[in-house]
Design an enzyme around this catalytic site. Structure first.
Site, PDB file in Angstrom:
ATOM      1  N   CYS A 134       0.831  -1.189  -0.094  1.00 33.39           N
ATOM      2  CA  CYS A 134      -0.115  -0.057  -0.069  1.00 33.39           C
ATOM      3  C   CYS A 134       0.794   1.204   0.073  1.00 33.39           C
ATOM      4  O   CYS A 134       1.243   1.778   1.143  1.00 33.39           O
ATOM      5  CB  CYS A 134      -0.764   0.201   1.283  1.00 33.39           C
ATOM      6  SG  CYS A 134      -1.804   1.588   1.178  1.00 33.39           S
ATOM      7  N   CYS A 137      -0.637   4.235   2.129  1.00 34.20           N
ATOM      8  CA  CYS A 137      -0.312   3.863   3.417  1.00 34.20           C
ATOM      9  C   CYS A 137       1.030   4.395   4.092  1.00 34.20           C
ATOM     10  O   CYS A 137       1.358   4.991   5.048  1.00 34.20           O
ATOM     11  CB  CYS A 137      -0.672   2.552   4.113  1.00 34.20           C
ATOM     12  SG  CYS A 137      -2.076   1.751   3.171  1.00 34.20           S
ATOM     13  N   ASP A 138       2.099   3.595   3.192  1.00 30.84           N
ATOM     14  CA  ASP A 138       3.344   3.614   3.685  1.00 30.84           C
ATOM     15  C   ASP A 138       4.328   4.520   2.913  1.00 30.84           C
ATOM     16  O   ASP A 138       5.615   4.406   3.339  1.00 30.84           O
ATOM     17  CB  ASP A 138       3.755   2.003   3.693  1.00 30.84           C
ATOM     18  CG  ASP A 138       2.949   1.286   4.520  1.00 30.84           C
ATOM     19  OD1 ASP A 138       2.538   1.740   5.630  1.00 30.84           O
ATOM     20  OD2 ASP A 138       2.786  -0.057   4.113  1.00 30.84           O
TER      21      ASP A 138
END
Ligand code: NAP
Length: 310
Positions: A134, A137-138
């Protein structure tokens, strides 16, 4: 009959807990079947900075545990196990979970989609430590670093392009020299000066599990068989997701890749059966959108039961 549940929710990711919270607060005493991957994809990530309400961010596993506690406080019941079989052809719906049979008046499918992984020896140990599926997200954690993205479809192009906001350099590694990605997304990646392409190349492993961080990939050129260590700080996978909807094949409509088809956000073609979150969303796939559609599914289930006089 009081052994018939009002609501059964499949899945215990962000969508499952949200549907549980809303239906529990409506006094419907929902039963949540936690599924193969309790906690869903949030439980696989580290710091979540894009879920509103947490100005300093929150760890994914903590966020999902909070959601679970919140739903349980209002009476949601949780059970480990996954659905083996379902019969949605008549109401109450019939669910087979291991040896148990469950009858329910409504069903909320929040079974999510599982990221496809490469299956490398050290891959699972490094999830959350440089291995991610992701970028949204990261990606932020790799500001100023060099990143590898695996895949040759639109997801990989999108991730690679997005990650150039943070990374000094992104190397897109693909197992063939032909791309599945749409021309426009491929061109965008190709014209991005921060993205380099390595084609006909596969990843044999990711290092270094003993340091709990990604330091390099073991790569192999499929035509020359040359192998080498490729230094990098992160490996992002863009090789697709698998919606967890196989058990409804033939009973609910799916698209060509197996995502459940819904109308008006959450309605399946069977009245009383709703789908929310990543199992029906191939486009946004965010915790907040999963929570949003789960809220809709819960409200619709409540309305349906009311209309049925139950
Ligand atoms: P995809 O189109 O199925 O592409 C997956 C890619 O990963 C392929 O290039 C495939 O290689 C590679 N791959 C799969 N398994 C692999 C393995 N074990 N090792 C190495 N490489 C592997 O999946 P996607 O990119 O997630 O896209 C899914 C759908 O969502 C598509 O319809 C796409 O258009 C859509 N999508 C759209 C957008 C957008 O429009 N913004 C963004 C993302 C996704 P091969 O090509 O060799 O099979």
């Amino acid at each position: 009959m009081d052994n018939i549940r009002n609501v059964v929710i499949l899945g215990s990711g962000c969508a499952g807990h949200t549907a549980a919270l809303y239906t529990a607060r409506a006094n419907l005493k929902p039963l949540v079947l936690e599924g193969h991957e309790p906690g869903g994809q949030l439980s696989l990530t580290t710091l979540v900075e894009n879920f509103p309400g947490f100005p300093e961010g929150i760890q994914g596993p903590e966020l999902i545990e909070n959601m679970r506690k919140q739903a349980a406080r209002f009476g949601a019941e949780y059970r480990l196990g996954h659905l083996d079989k379902a019969d949605l052809s008549q109401r109450p719906f019939f669910l087979q979970v291991g040896k148990d049979t469950i009858l329910t008046r409504t069903l909320i499918i929040a079974s999510g989609a599982s990221a496809r992984w490469l299956g490398l020896p050290n891959e699972q140990a490094l999830i959350g430590h440089g291995v991610s599926s992701c970028a949204t997200c990261d990606g932020f954690f790799f500001s100023g670093k060099e990143i590898a993205v695996i895949g040759g479809g639109d997801s990989a192009m999108e991730e690679a392009t997005f990650l150039t906001r943070f990374a000094n350099k992104v190397t897109l590694i693909h197992r063939r020299d032909q791309f599945r990605a749409s021309k426009i997304m491929l061109d965008r990646a190709r014209h991005n000066p921060k993205i380099e392409f390595l084609t006909d190349t596969v990843v044999d492993d990711v290092l270094d599990a003993s340091k709990k961080e990604v330091t390099a990939l073991k790569l192999r050129h499929v035509k020359t068989s040359k192998v080498w260590d490729f230094p990098t700080s992160a490996m992002f996978l863009g090789i697709g997701h698998i919606p967890n909807a196989k058990m409804f094949q033939g009973q609910l409509d799916t698209d060509a890749d197996g995502y459940l088809k819904t109308t008006n956000y959450v309605f399946t073609r069977v009245p009383g059966v709703y789908a929310c979150g990543d199992v029906q969303d191939r486009r946004y796939r965010q915790a907040i959108t999963a929570a949003g559609t789960a809220c809709m599914a819960a409200l619709e289930a409540e309305k349906f039961l009311e209309e049925q006089g139950q």
